[in-house]
Design a protein around this motif. Sequence first.
Motif, PDB file in Angstrom:
ATOM      1  N   ILE A 195       0.864  -1.179   0.000  1.00  0.00           N
ATOM      2  CA  ILE A 195       0.000   0.000   0.000  1.00  0.00           C
ATOM      3  C   ILE A 195       0.903   1.232   0.000  1.00  0.00           C
ATOM      4  O   ILE A 195       1.854   1.316   0.786  1.00  0.00           O
ATOM      5  N   THR A 196       0.640   2.169  -0.903  1.00  0.00           N
ATOM      6  CA  THR A 196       1.430   3.394  -0.975  1.00  0.00           C
ATOM      7  C   THR A 196       0.767   4.476  -0.140  1.00  0.00           C
ATOM      8  O   THR A 196      -0.360   4.888  -0.420  1.00  0.00           O
ATOM      9  N   PHE A 197       1.466   4.922   0.901  1.00  0.00           N
ATOM     10  CA  PHE A 197       0.978   6.009   1.743  1.00  0.00           C
ATOM     11  C   PHE A 197       1.510   7.333   1.197  1.00  0.00           C
ATOM     12  O   PHE A 197       2.726   7.524   1.092  1.00  0.00           O
ATOM     13  N   LEU A 198       0.578   8.216   0.845  1.00  0.00           N
ATOM     14  CA  LEU A 198       0.918   9.529   0.289  1.00  0.00           C
ATOM     15  C   LEU A 198       0.991  10.514   1.454  1.00  0.00           C
ATOM     16  O   LEU A 198      -0.023  10.988   1.960  1.00  0.00           O
ATOM     17  N   VAL A 199       2.208  10.821   1.884  1.00  0.00           N
ATOM     18  CA  VAL A 199       2.437  11.558   3.126  1.00  0.00           C
ATOM     19  C   VAL A 199       2.723  13.019   2.822  1.00  0.00           C
ATOM     20  O   VAL A 199       3.615  13.336   2.025  1.00  0.00           O
ATOM     21  N   ASN A 200       1.965  13.908   3.455  1.00  0.00           N
ATOM     22  CA  ASN A 200       2.143  15.352   3.273  1.00  0.00           C
ATOM     23  C   ASN A 200       3.485  15.776   3.883  1.00  0.00           C
ATOM     24  O   ASN A 200       3.695  15.620   5.084  1.00  0.00           O
ATOM     25  N   TYR A 234      -3.811   3.313  -2.624  1.00  0.00           N
ATOM     26  CA  TYR A 234      -3.229   4.476  -1.965  1.00  0.00           C
ATOM     27  C   TYR A 234      -3.900   4.731  -0.619  1.00  0.00           C
ATOM     28  O   TYR A 234      -5.035   4.312  -0.369  1.00  0.00           O
ATOM     29  N   CYS A 235      -3.171   5.458   0.230  1.00  0.00           N
ATOM     30  CA  CYS A 235      -3.722   5.919   1.502  1.00  0.00           C
ATOM     31  C   CYS A 235      -3.143   7.289   1.829  1.00  0.00           C
ATOM     32  O   CYS A 235      -1.933   7.507   1.676  1.00  0.00           O
ATOM     33  N   ILE A 236      -4.007   8.218   2.234  1.00  0.00           N
ATOM     34  CA  ILE A 236      -3.567   9.481   2.826  1.00  0.00           C
ATOM     35  C   ILE A 236      -3.729   9.337   4.335  1.00  0.00           C
ATOM     36  O   ILE A 236      -4.850   9.162   4.820  1.00  0.00           O
ATOM     37  N   PRO A 237      -2.644   9.389   5.096  1.00  0.00           N
ATOM     38  CA  PRO A 237      -2.752   9.143   6.537  1.00  0.00           C
ATOM     39  C   PRO A 237      -3.250  10.332   7.333  1.00  0.00           C
ATOM     40  O   PRO A 237      -3.390  10.236   8.555  1.00  0.00           O
TER      41      PRO A 237
END
Length: 570
Positions: free
Chosen positions: A5-10, A63-66
């Motif tokens: 899973i790709t976490f799209l981290v700000n 994808y995941c935005i945490p």
Amino acid sequence: LAQPITFLVNPDYDPFSYLDEGHLDGFLVDLIESLESETGIDVEMRPVKFDEALERLQGEGRYCIPSLVFTTQRKALYQWVGPVVITNTYLYTREELSSEFKSLEDVRNANSVGVVGEYYSHKLLEEQGFDNLIIFEDEESLLDALFVGETDLAPFNSAVLQELLKREQASFNPVSTVAIDLDMTYLGFSKDVPSEIVSAFQKALDGLKNSGSFSELYGQWFPGQPVPGIYTFLTEEYPPVTFKGENGEPTGFVTEMVKEILRRNDMFGEILIVPWSIGYELASNLPNVFLFSMDQTEQRRDNFEWIGPVGKNTAYLYARKDTVAPATDLESAKTVAAIGTTTNWWTEQLLKEMGFENLVSSLNPLDTVVQLFEGETDLAVFTDLTVGELVKNAGYRMEELEALIELQTNYFYIAASKGTNFGMILSFQKTLDEMKRDGSFEETIREFVPNMLVTSLLWNSSHLDVKGLRTSMNTLSVGEIATMELQENGSTGYIWDVKITNPNVVSLIYEGSIFERKFLDDSQLVGAPYSVQWVFEAVQPGETVVIFSLRRPWESVHPIQTFAINIIVE
């Protein structure tokens, strides 16, 4: 399922997530690493600006935005795991202007309000009809603009602002004015992520919370801040029922009841005070949210689970005494120019159901009071239990108002959102009933409202839609809840074991002990027998057997008593 899973981290959301010498760091980064270890699911973290990440989340891919703040508009677009962060968003201003902005009505009259484009706070203010917004590219430029006077106010997440001030080495400290949102931050997964993976992350997060690991990690990054639990407890500024006390802690007679219910169930939960409209929206859309107090109306009855009743009140249309009565009955009240209401209060919902179209809705009940006294509305709707405190807190005198038209009398309750663990709801109701029997319920009310009539409350209890299981054949429908209670005695050391032969048909959703306290006087407790309660949910059609075995923990081979319950789910 093995795909990562790709976490799209700000990278610009300090202290939640940020770049430190080219490497991602922050609370959410540490949390993701813990969850990866707990689930065994491969995770890849990439620094991606929020607007680009949101675009990817809506497309194809795992994808995941945490750091995704939950909103009703986003609810159906993504899959949610959390909450992982709970913080308030306030409108901040410079100290010399702080006395000018006490409500959202004041903020509407400001020269300008700065916002970061596409942030949730921007969308929220747009939805509220603000036409004095100035859009900035990021929070750093927004903070600079507030400092030099390019804008009068700006919304910031309270935790983010503190980090910004440190990083920018700012020479001023903005003053918070009006709370506009409670940011419930979740891990937001795209629709392409299998539901099994989403469930695994939620289970792992709940496990970290139960073990204390999550609280320890949260405290390292946000010392002294409320820690998000599995359950969220929300209330509003509504004295004497619920309000912020002199020490800043939530209090009021229903708040104190909730604290005692938690104590008796060996639970700890932060109680957060938010504007009612925010709490109502969250409780309407998220599981595991307790909102109090809430009047039970026909419109709301099927939308929540109800624990109570904890109080009773009557709604009236009020007018100023120094004016000629603008209305004498409901029909004439519909013809006045404006009636003040508070957004999403049951009183506003009631007037809408009655066909009123002349309502002026405010997020803050104090704004409703001010509008009535300043002549901006002809009437306003309040309840007899709370109107006195509201008028006093707004700076006016109750002697200047009169109740013109009685509308409706309701019981009010502790409300639990749909999807909340039903066993927990049952346990809370049983605890409240116990408080009514042992006198602590009435004692708590008398502390805040000495002359309140409580007899009808003492003899009234929520009838939750639950079946009792019989020690024979039982038939349930899919979705039905059923319970079984058996007595134990801690002094003997015997405990009950439960085994379900076909857990795909019936699942155990709650297990808890209910002490039967017996008092010789006001302080002495005698005996310690208690009942153990199991709550089951019928999941899908089929047959199963629930086996109960009474044994000592060290005598696992030979239980002294065993019996089975047959269940058919149709």
